[in-house]
Design an enzyme around this catalytic site. Structure first.
Site, short mmCIF file in Angstrom:
data_model
loop_
_atom_site.label_atom_id
_atom_site.label_comp_id
_atom_site.label_asym_id
_atom_site.label_seq_id
_atom_site.Cartn_x
_atom_site.Cartn_y
_atom_site.Cartn_z
N CYS A 14 10.31 3.01 -0.81
CA CYS A 14 9.25 3.92 -1.37
C CYS A 14 8.73 4.13 -3.17
O CYS A 14 7.91 4.68 -3.30
CB CYS A 14 9.86 5.06 -1.25
SG CYS A 14 9.99 5.71 0.65
N LYS A 17 5.05 3.00 -3.54
CA LYS A 17 4.13 4.61 -3.09
C LYS A 17 3.29 4.88 -4.60
O LYS A 17 3.35 4.84 -5.41
CB LYS A 17 5.27 5.61 -3.11
CG LYS A 17 4.62 6.94 -1.99
CD LYS A 17 6.02 7.67 -1.37
CE LYS A 17 5.40 9.06 -0.69
NZ LYS A 17 6.47 9.81 -0.57
N ASP A 47 2.74 18.05 2.65
CA ASP A 47 4.17 17.97 3.50
C ASP A 47 4.60 16.96 4.24
O ASP A 47 3.74 16.49 4.49
CB ASP A 47 4.11 19.58 4.82
CG ASP A 47 5.45 20.93 4.76
OD1 ASP A 47 6.35 20.24 4.76
OD2 ASP A 47 4.45 21.74 4.67
N ASP A 48 5.71 16.97 4.80
CA ASP A 48 6.42 15.62 5.60
C ASP A 48 5.83 15.11 6.11
O ASP A 48 5.38 14.00 6.30
CB ASP A 48 7.75 15.91 5.37
CG ASP A 48 9.05 16.25 4.33
OD1 ASP A 48 8.31 15.55 3.38
OD2 ASP A 48 9.25 17.15 4.42
N ASP A 65 4.52 5.95 7.75
CA ASP A 65 5.12 5.75 7.02
C ASP A 65 5.53 3.93 7.26
O ASP A 65 6.43 3.49 7.91
CB ASP A 65 6.82 6.22 6.44
CG ASP A 65 6.57 6.50 4.78
OD1 ASP A 65 6.95 5.46 4.07
OD2 ASP A 65 6.95 8.04 4.72
N HIS A 136 1.21 -2.08 15.96
CA HIS A 136 -0.21 -2.45 15.78
C HIS A 136 0.51 -4.11 14.07
O HIS A 136 0.96 -3.26 13.64
CB HIS A 136 -0.83 -1.79 14.84
CG HIS A 136 -2.44 -2.62 15.04
ND1 HIS A 136 -3.28 -2.99 15.54
CD2 HIS A 136 -3.37 -3.55 13.84
CE1 HIS A 136 -4.37 -4.04 15.58
NE2 HIS A 136 -3.90 -4.17 13.70
N SER A 137 -0.12 -4.60 14.46
CA SER A 137 0.34 -5.76 13.53
C SER A 137 -0.87 -6.85 12.90
O SER A 137 -1.96 -6.45 13.65
CB SER A 137 0.86 -6.94 14.24
OG SER A 137 0.07 -7.46 15.28
#
Length: 343
Positions: A14, A17, A47-48, A65, A136-137
């Site tokens: 994170c 970010k 919010d999350d 994420d 998905h890649s």
């Protein structure tokens, strides 16, 4: 380095970010379109996760994420990335149902590394009680991995990151310092027990904490991740209330305070400071403590606001699974200073 190891990223987890200030500047300019009354929680709430109501007693919680590695072991990286992504469902009071892999991977790299990453992620999805349903890649120059996660919650039992009330206690379930400890690792200065403490925290699901807390009167909840403890706390105050934090009650992982005093810190932490410091005053708290509170967390703990009289019982219920859980502060009526941090 073992052939199954991955290069330690300059800005993994994170800490990669985008800064909260930059993100808000972009989001506020997006066209919103006609409001959908079934969209109970959207991006404009900070919010999350998003919450969409599908029936009188059922709403879908949706989040995603992904990020670059912060550890060299690909299997551990997969577990950490999945733990982090799954956490948003728990922060809304929901249960995980399905997950989709999100993968960026260099075509020239050993595919066994990708296999280990996805194995770690899959195991965490199963531990969460969910099903891995696809993904998905894309080919990329750097490794990135995470999940898109769908969960469910009752529309009347959603936790948001607003709703805290003056007099509420603030309870935090994990320790701080994962970003700083990973920075110390990159510098070759980390103690093994500190790294182990950070990894244990980053691979500990917030599932049980969320389930336990549903037995209490939760007014607000967020998970502490990339914007750091103080950045997410600022969002919880939502410019309408204030709070006091007692730093000595805030759990800190390993030697994170020592590393912060040696300036083994992250660029993400400085972005968080630049964004949130105008809302905060520090009273008798040293620089290292400030850095820990601004430090971007990967798969961090849940931060609850609940009636003060219920907080000790919640702590007791949490301690078998979250031994660092602590009452870290109290919500106040709105004051000139939004967040006051004392010893």
């Amino acid at each position: 380095m073992n052939k199954s190891d991955i290069i330690f990223c300059k800005s993994g987890g994170c800490t990669a970010k985008l800064g909260a200030g930059l993100l808000s500047h972009v989001l506020e300019k997006l066209p919103k379109g006609e409001a959908d009354p079934r969209l109970l929680v959207g991006y404009d709430s900070h919010d999350d996760a998003a919450v969409y109501q599908v029936s009188e007693d059922l709403a879908i919680v949706q989040t995603l994420d992904f990020f670059p590695p912060m550890v060299e072991d690909p299997y551990l990286f997969g577990k950490i990335a999945a733990t982090n992504a799954l956490s948003d469902i728990y922060a809304m009071g929901g249960d995980v149902k399905t997950a989709l892999n999100i993968v960026c991977f260099p075509e020239s790299m050993d595919l066994n590394i990708l296999g280990k990453i996805m194995q770690g992620g899959s195991e965490k999805v199963m531990e969460a009680g969910g099903s891995l349903a696809g993904g998905h890649s894309i080919a990329d120059t750097d490794i990135k991995y995470g999940l898109s996660v769908m969960g469910t919650v009752h529309p009347k039992e959603i936790w948001t990151n607003t709703g805290a009330r003056p007099g509420d206690a603030l309870v935090f379930t994990k320790g701080l310092g994962t970003g700083i400890i990973c920075a110390a690792k990159r510098a070759g200065e980390v103690a093994e027990d500190s790294l182990e403490a950070a990894i244990a925290s980053m691979t500990l699901l917030n599932r049980k904490a969320s389930e336990i807390a549903r037995n209490y009167t939760i007014h607000a909840c967020t998970d502490v991740t990339g914007f750091g403890f103080l950045g997410h706390l600022h969002e919880m105050m939502h410019d309408e209330i204030s709070c006091q934090i007692h730093f000595e009650q805030v759990p800190v992982l390993g030697n994170a305070l020592q590393y912060a005093s040696e300036f083994l810190i992250t660029g993400g932490g400085q972005k968080n400071r630049n964004y949130a410091e105008r809302y905060i005053t520090f009273d008798g708290v040293n620089y290292a403590a400030e850095e820990v509170l601004f430090d971007p967390q990967t798969a961090g703990g849940l931060l609850f606001a609940l009636p003060e009289e219920e907080a000790p019982d919640l702590i007791s219920a949490l301690h078998s699974d979250y031994p660092l859980a602590s009452i870290v502060g109290k919500v106040l009526e709105k004051q000139e200073i939004e967040i006051r941090v004392t010893k």
